[in-house]
Design a protein around this motif. Structure first.
Motif: not given
Length: 112
Positions: A37-58
């Motif tokens: 595959a060829e992978i192109h990452a977008g802009r990430g973001r962080e959010r907090i759920r159940a006292a945990l920090t999740f970072s996501t990158v499209p």
């Protein structure tokens, strides 16, 4: 569209549910194939759920096409995996008019 640089070796995994003995289920992942595959990452973001920090990158992941219905064709409920990274597949579409490649919109998620 030019020819993509398929330089990343990814495992294509599908979810399987198994009873957990308490009336619910657990999800395990089974590798059904390997793709380049060829992978192109977008802009990430962080959010907090159940006292945990999740970072996501499209991510936009381009792979060789496979016929509809083939086990080698990625589907939205599946994921790609390489090492400790997992990319949850959100959608799959033809990349070009000749249907030689597929574009998979995916999301990489990490708990920090």
């Amino acid at each position: 569209m030019g020819v993509p640089n398929l330089s990343h070796r990814l495992e294509l995994q599908t979810p399987e549910r198994a009873p957990d003995g308490c009336g619910g289920h657990i999800t395990t992942w089974t590798t059904v194939g390997t793709v380049w595959a060829e992978i192109h990452a977008g802009r990430g973001r962080e959010r907090i759920r159940a006292a945990l920090t999740f970072s996501t990158v499209p991510c936009r992941i381009i792979v060789r096409a496979a016929p509809v219905g083939s086990l080698a064709r990625p589907r939205p409920e599946q994921r790609f995996r390489v090492g400790n990274q997992a990319f949850r597949i959100m959608s799959v579409a033809d990349s070009d008019v000749s249907s030689r490649y597929l574009t998979c919109m995916a999301e990489e998620e990490a708990v920090s």
